[in-house]
Scaffold this motif. Structure first.
Motif, PDB file in Angstrom:
ATOM      1  N   ASN C  63       0.794  -1.218   0.000  1.00  0.00           N
ATOM      2  CA  ASN C  63       0.000   0.000   0.000  1.00  0.00           C
ATOM      3  C   ASN C  63       0.828   1.271   0.000  1.00  0.00           C
ATOM      4  OD1 ASN C  63      -2.363  -1.373  -0.098  1.00  0.00           O
ATOM      5  ND2 ASN C  63      -2.552  -1.536   2.127  1.00  0.00           N
ATOM      6  N   ALA C  64       2.109   1.130   0.259  1.00  0.00           N
ATOM      7  CA  ALA C  64       2.909   2.340   0.426  1.00  0.00           C
ATOM      8  C   ALA C  64       3.239   3.011  -0.899  1.00  0.00           C
ATOM      9  CB  ALA C  64       4.186   2.014   1.182  1.00  0.00           C
ATOM     10  N   VAL C 226      12.151   2.501  -7.009  1.00  0.00           N
ATOM     11  CA  VAL C 226      11.783   3.807  -6.478  1.00  0.00           C
ATOM     12  C   VAL C 226      10.734   3.627  -5.386  1.00  0.00           C
ATOM     13  CG1 VAL C 226      10.710   6.006  -7.029  1.00  0.00           C
ATOM     14  CG2 VAL C 226      12.385   5.015  -8.574  1.00  0.00           C
ATOM     15  N   LEU C 228      10.441   0.956  -3.626  1.00  0.00           N
ATOM     16  CA  LEU C 228      11.124   0.266  -2.541  1.00  0.00           C
ATOM     17  C   LEU C 228      11.883   1.238  -1.643  1.00  0.00           C
ATOM     18  CD1 LEU C 228      11.553  -2.627  -1.674  1.00  0.00           C
ATOM     19  CD2 LEU C 228      13.610  -2.683  -3.062  1.00  0.00           C
ATOM     20  N   SER C 229      12.391   2.286  -2.250  1.00  0.00           N
ATOM     21  CA  SER C 229      13.265   3.179  -1.484  1.00  0.00           C
ATOM     22  C   SER C 229      12.523   3.907  -0.383  1.00  0.00           C
ATOM     23  CB  SER C 229      13.942   4.175  -2.422  1.00  0.00           C
ATOM     24  OG  SER C 229      12.997   5.127  -2.837  1.00  0.00           O
ATOM     25  N   VAL C 230      11.182   3.962  -0.488  1.00  0.00           N
ATOM     26  CA  VAL C 230      10.412   4.623   0.571  1.00  0.00           C
ATOM     27  C   VAL C 230      10.720   3.995   1.926  1.00  0.00           C
ATOM     28  CG1 VAL C 230       8.084   5.051   1.416  1.00  0.00           C
ATOM     29  CG2 VAL C 230       8.570   5.165  -1.013  1.00  0.00           C
TER      30      VAL C 230
END
Ligand SMILES: Nc1ncnc2c1ncn2[C@@H]1O[C@H](COP(=O)(O)OP(=O)(O)OP(=O)(O)O)[C@@H](O)[C@H]1O
Ligand SMILES: Nc1ncnc2c1ncn2[C@@H]1O[C@H](COP(=O)(O)OP(=O)(O)OP(=O)(O)O)[C@@H](O)[C@H]1O
Ligand SMILES: [Mg+2]
Ligand SMILES: [Mg+2]
Lengths: 402, 383, 275, 291, 383
Positions: C63-64, C226, C228-230
């Motif tokens: 969900n992110a 991108v 994933l980097s969150v």
């Protein structure tokens, strides 16, 4: 008007969605403005992306970037002061509506270059259960350095082999140790750099004293793990009862609240000669290579998103410190604080907060300080020597800017 | 095959040389100033001992190696520096060079696909070639699932199906059994004649060379020893080398000495009925083919030294004075080592060579043969 | 070879034990990732056999960010990059392996040089080039700088050099042209190498982050990294549960693809027949 | 194979790759080289020609030398270890083995996983006290160890991660190469009574030389280029004890925005790598047996 | 060679089978229940058409393939599942299997180095082997710099130098020229006898088989057709297959019909002097070897169809009624297609086979041969 807006995410996944929601909301209310909110990675990624785009000729119109990178952005000549666009009286009043502790990092030369948005400050978290076990009053955090050492000794537990199972205190020192160290120097009543950003005080005896104190926490008092302490693992270490007290950012509030398996408290950093802490986090900047129309629209958007209602929502979603007193007055915020009084500590500490160390060539200069701190912490150099070298190097770098 | 009515083209090899240079800079001339013509529609065989440069010559003709010197004309056009594709050739490699990732069918059809021959025709040709080579059952095997002989047949198929005016084959039958080889020999020869291919064929098997060739090129150490028809080469070898090289078992070569009474085999006393130009010196080499040697009551006395059973015949090694001769005698003759017998041969069975440089010497004179009855014997044998 | 063996039985057991021991050691981080991803955060550092299982970490990770979209982009990106790399590198490697022409050594050095030059160094210049080409914020822009890969050229050259020359000669005699030989002989014979290179190239571009981040702005073009980097920004400390869940989620397809494709290596499509 | 045609073909085959290489590698590289002779342009102050001054600055920078030393040490250890391990792994999973596919995957997994994520996992492994390694060591009664927080151990800890990451990557190429060795050679050697080890040493290994050359050139390069884990795990600390050349360049370029210094260091790195990697290539290539 | 005084060991092959399974699951039995014994110190030759399973049998003996069924005993010990190293064998591969990165010397010495033979002895043995094989000049070449025959010699050298009690050779001479091959044949045989090696030798060349073998195993389609000494096999082939397979040119096989007056060649009228068990039916195959056929004024009339020149002899295809026979006639006989002649053969030259299953039939009766003069002729020929 088309606007491109780069933003970083530094705290958990909800931040990105919240920003997206906010911009969508703004765009819905302003049909003539289209805002393309671009997630740009971490703070470091964001400035990289921004400057690359700027050099490539297509900078964004606005971006959230670390407050300490202000000098870099000025140096690169890519941003404009808000004073250029915020010309009405109302705008001017708006510029003064933020906490001064945050504005210190947003101004130089009397001009405002950044508007505080996702700002933070370090605070102290403590494990109330551990305090109880150690025979301390769980509601009473250490208020001074001496108390901190005293409590820390009680809180440090060892097993039969002499291996420590719980440290009294944890002040992480990896990556950017200068930030928490600045807490100590501020409390020791010394600033690390001047407002103009071209002179540092690394070799001031009070700085040396602060560093010696930090080193002694593990070396002499044995209440903190020796060596460099990892920033990223710190909350987990706290949850795992590896450390009874930790220093870290207010940005961790939500995280700690959700994950700490015990009752915890949040307090201002302990005082020494005075109370004090640096601020941290990111500001809004407006970029030069845009049309006047875009600049105006950017300003309007920033005004809207930093307005109390939106700022409150942002704070509640992320744990960042709301940047203006008015935000704290909103009903949403009042309700939030009621359910979670620890959130107030940051605001209270802002009264004593100073600007985060920022100079021209900021990252290089803080890098020099970081190296010196790490050298002292790992014992490869004495605090005095390390800081003297650091000052000399910093002088070399900043000579051009005086 | 299918409606092909090509007529081969002539290949002219002119002073062709190929020098290999090793890392130390040492040079080996694998082919050394070779000239010959492979005539249009004719079957030319390259014959010679291992390492004499046969494969290299073939590869030069194919354009797979660059000549160090000399030239190659195909159909009158200088092809020395043209790529293989332009030369209109098909080739069977000594090491097969099958594509390991393709199955038998794909290997055989490789060239036709490359040349975009329509699928229908491909299928027709494939069927014929597979049948000819007995590969029908194996079409979807990979080369590594084939026996040595089967691999060789696939390589052969790849060349045959191409129907190019020139066909180069490098020992294409060496891994086949006698029966199949004999069949293939006949088939290949028929095919070559039917299509009028210009064939250049390397082999070390002289039965093959002699039975198939229109012309044989005998090579030795990178040079040509003799070029001629099979009969030329068998019946009138131009050098001691060719003489010994052609024929299984090979021709006997005996050192003769000029004695007081004439030319003799050392260790025997009866002079042989030979007249040799005295300028040739006091020694010479006498060549006699094993199959030309007969038991002959009036011949030279000999002792059996060894008997090799060959099925159809026996090869009998006999000592005559200091020399040892191999004679091919009928298998039922029942000889054993130690037996004594008398051997003789016809005049025209004798070949003389210079004992120093190996060149053929003319038989200038005629004396009385040691086998007075040879004419009668011949008569009898071919009765 | 199917050697009729039993002496090497011990050998084989030792071999198996060694291989598995090393394998488990190598797999530890992934085992940890699986453990953490499927348990609540509290068990990220405690390994209790009966800890409760949960999928919540995956739900949170999914969900992110718009991962569905990102996956599509990434798949398009790696397909594009890998295929064009195959084509270009094959052509170039063939030239280096089997042709003689003036300047060959110099050009090959230039290719090797590309291996040395780190992509970070080129970001600013390449961004400008992309802007001039009008490719900013396209998948092509992410791919383009990587298409001519020195690594691929070098790798394929090494492989082509080991293909027996006779096979090329045979094809040439059959009338195959330069490209025909390449396509019909070299490429099939280098299949294991293509597989290896494909796997490596796909994983590299699947995981590449900085350049895609910089050159793209929209959900329509950005790759999964991108998204994933969150999770890997550490301001508030590392949340291993969600990082591992997100990692498994994004790299899972790759791991599965590898499990499937590695079988191809086993098949001895290139055995014997070559002397 | 004939002269001129061959040239033309060669060039034609190369041109698509070369055009892209020039556009996206060599041109920017030349710009970088050029930039190393100028001062860093900063906003209003544009770049000015400074000749070799940047190089002088670089050579007098203690940090540069420390980082160079770190990197040489790092390369000197990780290269042989990861190449040797890669070869061992390839031999393992090329032989008959139960669960071969799975073992192959375990070796290759590090290549598939994004380094940022993996570095975080390693960070946990190394965390003092409750980290995985310390938990395991705890079983033996050992105390906590601060692998990443101690300048003496931090580089070693990063080397482990690098080896872990690289070995499986190189294994893939060895595995592909092993598949192309004709089995008849193993048969011939088996008949001669050679042990597995002898066969490996005398036949397999020499025949793998083209791959070893490829792998080791890449290992050299990667040991200078692969720094992603440093970002997550140590940021070069403590006190630059784990900083490597490329990280140093990255800091100069993207943190300090001192592009001239970064360009200069880049050129230094390129020269160093050219000498090491390209030199190695040309030295060994002619000795390699390519069949 | 050097002081080796080994005595070969016996190899017992018992019901050995090898089944290949292809991807589609189809099974091919390359070797199908084969049993024979290669006796200690004896020279056993495997002979048979391409793809009949010779190489596979050899590889099974070597332990390079796992048997699908049956067993292999070496020196009385069951070796079926033991690795090659334990079997004490040396081997020449059909595809040579030379190590491409090692030069000739290193290839030959590979095994000795593996077995840590001291350098001095290595050098001595190397010198001998190189000399024997004519490889002295080539010792530092790589295999890809050698001609096909040279490569084969290196492979041979690697096996010879090992001096193992068992030596397996898979067509080791197929790429050598006739002369060298003849020499090698003699040398190999001498070597084998001197060292008392147990040799198992695959060849498709029957001259090789017959001249070298103590025992020949004839295989066909994965099974054994006949095992026997060369003379057995040549003179009393047990089946039509063996009969046709052994001999160059092969034995003529003619379908006979039982007529009113006795057995005749279809299209001719004179009955042949044969008495065959009537239980065998009305047809049979008559076999006559080409070299047993002579011109015989009182023989059967025939017409020459084709003449193949072979150097030493001519092979003449003649039509007798509906049958075509190949006769080996002396080369000077001067025959051409269309010529008429009479042919005959001796009684003992006739072989009879069941025309259905190819089994040899006993010659139960004796009639008058069509060639009354055959004894005299024989006398003459061997005079
Ligand atoms: N790996 C394999 N898979 C399937 N079939 C095979 C394989 N290897 C050999 N064969 C088949 O087994 C049969 C016997 O092969 P083998 O190599 O033993 O023949 P051979 O008698 O040596 O023939 P040649 O004289 O042609 O070398 C052949 O039909 C061949 O096609
Ligand atoms: N690449 C090479 N480098 C050096 N010498 C070579 C090379 N190829 C062949 N030779 C040598 O050239 C000579 C001729 O070789 P070629 O292959 O033409 O012989 P050949 O007549 O075909 O012999 P065979 O009958 O054994 O196949 C041999 O002495 C061989 O060793
Ligand atoms: Mg040859
Ligand atoms: Mg075979």
């Amino acid at each position: 008007v088309d606007l491109q807006f780069y933003f970083p995410v530094a705290v958990g996944g909800k931040a990105a969605t919240t920003i997206q929601e906010l911009t969508d909301e703004y765009a819905a209310a302003h049909p003539d403005v289209k805002i393309d909110a671009v997630y740009a990675g971490s703070y470091q990624d964001t400035i990289t992306k921004t400057l690359t785009a700027a050099r490539g000729g297509t900078p964004p119109q606005l971006a959230v970037i670390l407050s300490v990178d202000m000098f870099t952005l000025i140096d690169e000549d890519v941003i404009i002061p808000f004073d250029d666009v915020a010309t009405t009286d109302e705008d001017k009043k708006w510029l003064t509506s933020f906490y001064p502790g945050f504005m210190d990092n947003s101004m130089t030369d009397g001009k405002t270059y950044g508007i505080p948005f996702q700002r933070s400050t370090p605070v102290m978290y403590w494990n109330k259960e551990a305090f109880k076990e150690a025979g301390l009053d769980p509601e009473l955090p250490p208020a001074t350095w001496d108390e901190m050492v005293e409590f820390g000794k009680k809180l440090t537990k060892k097993d039969a082999n002499g291996t420590v199972t719980q440290w009294g205190l944890r002040i992480p020192s990896s990556g950017f140790p200068y930030w928490l160290f600045q807490g100590l120097t501020t409390e020791n009543d010394v600033i690390l750099a001047n407002d103009a950003g071209n002179k540092t005080n690394f070799d001031d005896p009070k700085v040396v004293e602060a560093l010696n104190f930090m080193v002694d926490l593990s070396k002499k008092h044995g209440i903190m793990q020796p060596g460099i302490i990892e920033w990223g693992a710190t909350p987990k270490a706290f949850f795992e009862r590896q450390a009874a007290i930790m220093w870290t950012t207010t940005g961790n509030l939500t995280n700690v609240r959700e994950n700490a398996p015990f009752d915890f408290g949040v307090a201002m950093l302990p005082a020494h000669k005075r109370r004090g802490a640096p601020t941290g986090g990111g500001n809004f900047y407006i970029f030069k290579d845009s049309t006047d129309e875009q600049k105006a629209a950017s300003l309007d958007f920033i005004k809207w998103i930093t307005a109390p209602e939106q700022a409150a929502r942002w704070t509640i979603a992320t744990g960042y410190v709301a940047p203006s007193p008015a935000a704290w007055e909103t009903q949403a915020m009042i309700d939030y604080v009621k359910g979670f009084p620890q959130a107030l500590v940051a605001r209270e500490q802002l009264e004593f907060a100073v600007a985060e160390l920022a100079t021209y060539q900021n990252q290089r200069v803080t890098g020099i300080l970081n190296d010196a701190l790490e050298a002292a912490i790992t014992g490869t150099m004495s605090a005095e020597e390390a800081l003297k070298n650091a000052q000399a190097e910093a002088d070399k770098v900043l000579a051009d800017y005086r | 095959m299918s409606g092909a009515n090509k007529t081969g083209v002539t290949i002219d090899i002119r002073h062709l040389s190929k020098v290999w240079r090793d890392k130390a800079g040492k040079e080996t001339a694998a082919v050394d100033g070779v000239s010959f013509t492979a005539e249009a529609g004719k079957f030319t065989v390259l014959l010679g001992p291992s390492g004499c440069g046969k494969s290299t010559t073939l590869r030069l003709i194919a354009g797979l190696e660059a000549a160090s010197d000399g030239g190659i004309l195909i159909d009158g056009k200088d092809m020395t520096r043209r790529p293989p594709t332009d030369r209109g050739i098909a080739m069977v490699f000594q090491s097969y060079a099958l594509f390991p990732h393709l199955n038998v069918e794909e290997n055989i059809l490789f060239g036709l696909k490359v040349r975009k021959v329509p699928p229908v025709e491909r299928a027709v040709r494939l069927r014929r070639v597979a049948e000819l080579l007995g590969l029908q059952e194996l079409l979807d095997r990979k080369p590594n699932q084939l026996s040595g002989g089967q691999q060789q047949r696939v390589a052969l198929g790849r060349a045959i199906i191409a129907e190019k005016p020139i066909c180069l084959m490098d020992e294409p039958l060496s891994n086949l059994d006698a029966k199949l080889r004999h069949e293939m020999r006949v088939e290949l020869r028929a095919l070559q004649q039917k299509l009028g291919l210009t064939m250049v064929y390397v082999t070390h098997d002289q039965a093959e060379a002699i039975s198939m060739a229109d012309r044989i090129v005998v090579m030795n150490g990178g040079r040509i020893e003799q070029v001629g028809t099979p009969t030329d080469i068998y019946d009138r070898p131009a050098s001691a080398f060719t003489a010994r090289f052609i024929g299984t078992p090979p021709m006997n070569l005996i050192e003769l000495k000029r004695g007081l009474r004439g030319w003799t085999i050392p260790g025997t006393d009866a002079p042989l009925p030979l007249a040799i130009d005295p300028a040739q010196g006091d020694t010479a080499l006498l060549g006699v083919r094993p199959e030309d040697i007969r038991r002959d009551p009036s011949g030279i006395e000999a002792v059996v030294e060894a008997v090799e059973y060959l099925g159809a015949d026996n090869l009998v090694d006999c000592r005559l004075g200091e020399a040892v001769l191999t004679a091919r005698l009928p298998r039922h003759a029942g000889m054993k080592p130690g037996d004594r017998l008398r051997l003789g041969w016809g005049d025209e069975a004798m070949h003389l060579f210079n004992s120093v440089n190996g060149e053929r010497l003319p038989l200038t004179g005629q004396g009385s043969a040691p086998t007075p009855k040879h004419d009668a014997a011949k008569q009898m044998a071919s009765s | 070879m199917e050697i009729a063996v039993d002496t090497s039985r011990y050998d084989r057991i030792l071999n198996t034990i060694g291989a598995w021991a090393l394998g488990l050691l190598w797999f530890l981080p992934l085992i940890y990732a699986v453990w953490t991803a499927f348990h609540p955060g509290a068990y990220a550092t405690r390994f209790e056999p009966f800890a409760p299982l949960t999928l919540q970490n995956f739900v949170n990770a999914w969900n992110a960010a718009p991962f569905a979209h990102y996956f599509v982009n990434t798949v398009m990106l790696v397909t594009m990059v890998t295929l064009s790399q195959f084509v270009l590198c094959t052509l170039a490697a063939y030239a280096f392996a089997r042709f003689e022409f003036p300047g060959k050594t110099l050009l090959f050095t230039l290719v090797l040089l590309q291996l040395l030059v780190m992509p970070e160094m080129l970001i600013v210049e390449n961004y400008q080039t992309m802007r001039v080409l009008g490719l900013i914020d396209t998948i092509a822009a992410i791919a383009l700088p990587y298409v001519a890969s020195g690594f691929g050229i070098f790798l394929l050259r090494q492989t082509f050099m080991t293909v027996p020359k006779e096979l090329e000669e045979a094809a040439r005699i059959e009338g195959a042209g330069t490209l025909g030989i390449l396509w019909k002989v070299y490429v099939p014979l280098a299949k294991p190498t293509y597989l290896a290179y494909g796997l490596v190239s796909v994983s590299y571009h699947w995981n590449n982050f900085l350049w895609p981040l910089i050159v793209t702005n929209s959900v329509e073009t950005r790759p999964v990294t991108v998204g994933l980097s969150v999770f890997s920004s550490v301001d508030q400390g590392i949340d291993w549960s969600i990082i591992t869940a997100a990692t498994l989620m994004t790299s899972g397809p790759l791991l599965i693809a590898f499990l499937l494709f590695q079988r191809q290596f086993v098949q001895s499509f290139m055995r014997a027949g070559i002397k | 194979m004939m002269g001129r045609r061959e040239w033309i073909h060669g060039w034609l085959l190369l041109s698509p790759a070369l055009i892209l290489l020039f556009a996206f590698t060599h041109y920017p590289a030349v710009v970088t080289f050029w930039a190393s002779f100028f001062s860093t342009p900063r906003g209003k102050r544009s770049a000015k020609f400074v000749g070799l001054e940047n190089y002088q600055t670089l050579l007098t920078d203690d940090k540069f030398w420390q980082v160079l030393y770190n990197n040489l040490l790092y390369a000197g250890i990780t290269i042989p270890v990861s190449v040797a391990l890669a070869l061992i792994m390839a031999l393992f999973v090329n032989s008959k083995l139960h669960g071969r596919g799975f073992v192959r995957m375990t070796y290759f997994a590090p290549t598939v996983l994004p380094l940022i994520a993996v570095a975080n996992i390693w960070l946990f492994f190394y965390t003092p006290g409750f980290g995985f390694i310390d938990q395991v060591r705890g079983l033996w009664g050992a105390g906590e160890a601060n692998w990443l927080g101690n300048p003496d151990t931090v580089l070693g800890a990063l080397m482990v991660v690098a080896v872990w990451k690289e070995a499986g990557f190189f294994m893939i190429f060895y595995l592909a190469a092993l598949q192309t060795i004709p089995p008849s050679l193993r048969e011939a050697a088996a008949i001669e009574g050679s042990s597995r080890w002898t066969f490996f040493r005398r036949v397999t290994f020499p025949l793998l030389m083209p791959t070893t050359l490829f792998v080791s050139v890449n290992a050299v390069i990667n040991s200078f280029r692969l720094v992603d884990h440093i970002f997550v795990m140590t940021e070069g600390g403590p006190d630059n004890a784990s900083s490597l050349l490329l990280y140093y360049i990255y800091e100069a370029g993207f943190k300090f925005w001192d592009t001239a210094h970064a360009a200069t260091a880049t050129i230094a790195l390129l020269v160093l790598l050219s000498v090491l990697a390209i030199g190695q290539f040309f030295l060994v290539d002619r000795k390699v047996h390519y069949r």
